[in-house]
Motif scaffolding. Sequence first.
Motif, PDB file in Angstrom:
ATOM      1  N   GLU A   8     -17.089 -21.702  -2.413  1.00 50.90           N
ATOM      2  CA  GLU A   8     -18.444 -22.251  -2.345  1.00 50.90           C
ATOM      3  C   GLU A   8     -18.500 -23.622  -3.009  1.00 50.90           C
ATOM      4  OE1 GLU A   8     -21.411 -19.525  -3.812  1.00 50.90           O
ATOM      5  OE2 GLU A   8     -20.596 -17.895  -2.605  1.00 50.90           O
ATOM      6  N   TYR A   9     -17.879 -23.761  -4.175  1.00 50.33           N
ATOM      7  CA  TYR A   9     -17.847 -25.053  -4.859  1.00 50.33           C
ATOM      8  C   TYR A   9     -17.160 -26.098  -3.988  1.00 50.33           C
ATOM      9  CZ  TYR A   9     -19.232 -22.877  -9.301  1.00 50.33           C
ATOM     10  OH  TYR A   9     -19.890 -22.217 -10.294  1.00 50.33           O
ATOM     11  N   ALA A  10     -16.018 -25.735  -3.429  1.00 49.42           N
ATOM     12  CA  ALA A  10     -15.270 -26.663  -2.578  1.00 49.42           C
ATOM     13  C   ALA A  10     -16.091 -27.069  -1.353  1.00 49.42           C
ATOM     14  CB  ALA A  10     -13.945 -26.044  -2.157  1.00 49.42           C
ATOM     15  N   GLU A  11     -16.770 -26.112  -0.742  1.00 46.75           N
ATOM     16  CA  GLU A  11     -17.595 -26.428   0.431  1.00 46.75           C
ATOM     17  C   GLU A  11     -18.752 -27.347   0.062  1.00 46.75           C
ATOM     18  OE1 GLU A  11     -18.649 -22.610   2.024  1.00 46.75           O
ATOM     19  OE2 GLU A  11     -16.735 -22.394   3.058  1.00 46.75           O
ATOM     20  N   ASN A  12     -19.341 -27.141  -1.086  1.00 49.06           N
ATOM     21  CA  ASN A  12     -20.438 -28.002  -1.524  1.00 49.06           C
ATOM     22  C   ASN A  12     -19.949 -29.408  -1.832  1.00 49.06           C
ATOM     23  OD1 ASN A  12     -22.429 -26.072  -1.203  1.00 49.06           O
ATOM     24  ND2 ASN A  12     -22.139 -25.265  -3.248  1.00 49.06           N
ATOM     25  N   ILE A  13     -18.784 -29.520  -2.423  1.00 49.30           N
ATOM     26  CA  ILE A  13     -18.218 -30.836  -2.693  1.00 49.30           C
ATOM     27  C   ILE A  13     -17.863 -31.531  -1.384  1.00 49.30           C
ATOM     28  CG2 ILE A  13     -16.231 -32.049  -3.674  1.00 49.30           C
ATOM     29  CD1 ILE A  13     -16.400 -30.002  -6.007  1.00 49.30           C
ATOM     30  N   ARG A  14     -17.285 -30.784  -0.444  1.00 48.12           N
ATOM     31  CA  ARG A  14     -16.972 -31.369   0.860  1.00 48.12           C
ATOM     32  C   ARG A  14     -18.248 -31.867   1.535  1.00 48.12           C
ATOM     33  NH1 ARG A  14     -13.864 -27.709   4.941  1.00 48.12           N
ATOM     34  NH2 ARG A  14     -15.622 -26.377   4.451  1.00 48.12           N
ATOM     35  N   GLY A  15     -19.303 -31.068   1.482  1.00 49.59           N
ATOM     36  CA  GLY A  15     -20.574 -31.471   2.071  1.00 49.59           C
ATOM     37  C   GLY A  15     -21.130 -32.730   1.423  1.00 49.59           C
ATOM     38  N   LEU A  51     -18.908 -35.801  -9.345  1.00 47.98           N
ATOM     39  CA  LEU A  51     -18.515 -34.417  -9.084  1.00 47.98           C
ATOM     40  C   LEU A  51     -18.987 -33.471 -10.179  1.00 47.98           C
ATOM     41  CD1 LEU A  51     -14.935 -34.947  -7.662  1.00 47.98           C
ATOM     42  CD2 LEU A  51     -17.070 -34.644  -6.411  1.00 47.98           C
ATOM     43  N   LYS A  52     -18.998 -33.941 -11.412  1.00 45.45           N
ATOM     44  CA  LYS A  52     -19.470 -33.095 -12.511  1.00 45.45           C
ATOM     45  C   LYS A  52     -20.920 -32.694 -12.276  1.00 45.45           C
ATOM     46  CE  LYS A  52     -19.908 -32.895 -17.551  1.00 45.45           C
ATOM     47  NZ  LYS A  52     -20.798 -31.791 -17.469  1.00 45.45           N
ATOM     48  N   LYS A  53     -21.733 -33.637 -11.816  1.00 42.56           N
ATOM     49  CA  LYS A  53     -23.141 -33.342 -11.550  1.00 42.56           C
ATOM     50  C   LYS A  53     -23.277 -32.300 -10.438  1.00 42.56           C
ATOM     51  CE  LYS A  53     -27.448 -35.456 -10.067  1.00 42.56           C
ATOM     52  NZ  LYS A  53     -28.096 -36.660  -9.549  1.00 42.56           N
ATOM     53  N   ILE A  54     -22.479 -32.437  -9.395  1.00 38.78           N
ATOM     54  CA  ILE A  54     -22.520 -31.468  -8.298  1.00 38.78           C
ATOM     55  C   ILE A  54     -22.153 -30.075  -8.797  1.00 38.78           C
ATOM     56  CG2 ILE A  54     -21.478 -30.794  -6.088  1.00 38.78           C
ATOM     57  CD1 ILE A  54     -21.084 -33.851  -5.597  1.00 38.78           C
ATOM     58  N   LEU A  55     -21.087 -29.981  -9.590  1.00 34.17           N
ATOM     59  CA  LEU A  55     -20.664 -28.680 -10.119  1.00 34.17           C
ATOM     60  C   LEU A  55     -21.699 -28.120 -11.093  1.00 34.17           C
ATOM     61  CD1 LEU A  55     -16.860 -29.266 -10.626  1.00 34.17           C
ATOM     62  CD2 LEU A  55     -17.953 -27.813  -8.925  1.00 34.17           C
ATOM     63  N   ASP A  56     -22.266 -28.971 -11.933  1.00 36.84           N
ATOM     64  CA  ASP A  56     -23.286 -28.496 -12.872  1.00 36.84           C
ATOM     65  C   ASP A  56     -24.499 -27.951 -12.142  1.00 36.84           C
ATOM     66  OD1 ASP A  56     -21.709 -29.185 -15.027  1.00 36.84           O
ATOM     67  OD2 ASP A  56     -22.786 -31.046 -15.471  1.00 36.84           O
ATOM     68  N   GLU A  57     -24.901 -28.623 -11.052  1.00 40.15           N
ATOM     69  CA  GLU A  57     -26.028 -28.133 -10.261  1.00 40.15           C
ATOM     70  C   GLU A  57     -25.709 -26.789  -9.633  1.00 40.15           C
ATOM     71  OE1 GLU A  57     -26.791 -31.320  -7.537  1.00 40.15           O
ATOM     72  OE2 GLU A  57     -27.807 -32.535  -9.058  1.00 40.15           O
ATOM     73  N   GLU A  58     -24.475 -26.618  -9.193  1.00 40.37           N
ATOM     74  CA  GLU A  58     -24.062 -25.350  -8.580  1.00 40.37           C
ATOM     75  C   GLU A  58     -24.078 -24.223  -9.598  1.00 40.37           C
ATOM     76  OE1 GLU A  58     -23.260 -24.155  -5.488  1.00 40.37           O
ATOM     77  OE2 GLU A  58     -24.266 -26.014  -4.973  1.00 40.37           O
ATOM     78  N   GLN A  59     -23.601 -24.511 -10.791  1.00 43.63           N
ATOM     79  CA  GLN A  59     -23.523 -23.476 -11.813  1.00 43.63           C
ATOM     80  C   GLN A  59     -24.887 -23.079 -12.336  1.00 43.63           C
ATOM     81  OE1 GLN A  59     -20.731 -25.096 -14.602  1.00 43.63           O
ATOM     82  NE2 GLN A  59     -18.967 -24.483 -13.373  1.00 43.63           N
TER      83      GLN A  59
END
Length: 61
Positions: A8-15, A51-59
């Motif tokens: 899911e994280y990888a797909e969100n980063i790809r998006g 990328l840190k912001k994207i991951l933080d939002e996901e978490q």
Amino acid sequence: MKKTQNIEYAENIRGACIKAAQEGFMDASISGLCAEGAMEAAISAMQSLNLKKILDEEQSS
């Protein structure tokens, strides 16, 4: 971290990369850059993603 979470994280980063590239290319094209310049702008947009912001939002969701 579970494998499905990693996917899911990888797909969100790809998006996010795809969206950044599309927006960077479109903005550059509208500004009159040639295709090569617009592609460079798209790559630059992906490189500047936080990328840190994207991951933080996901978490946090």
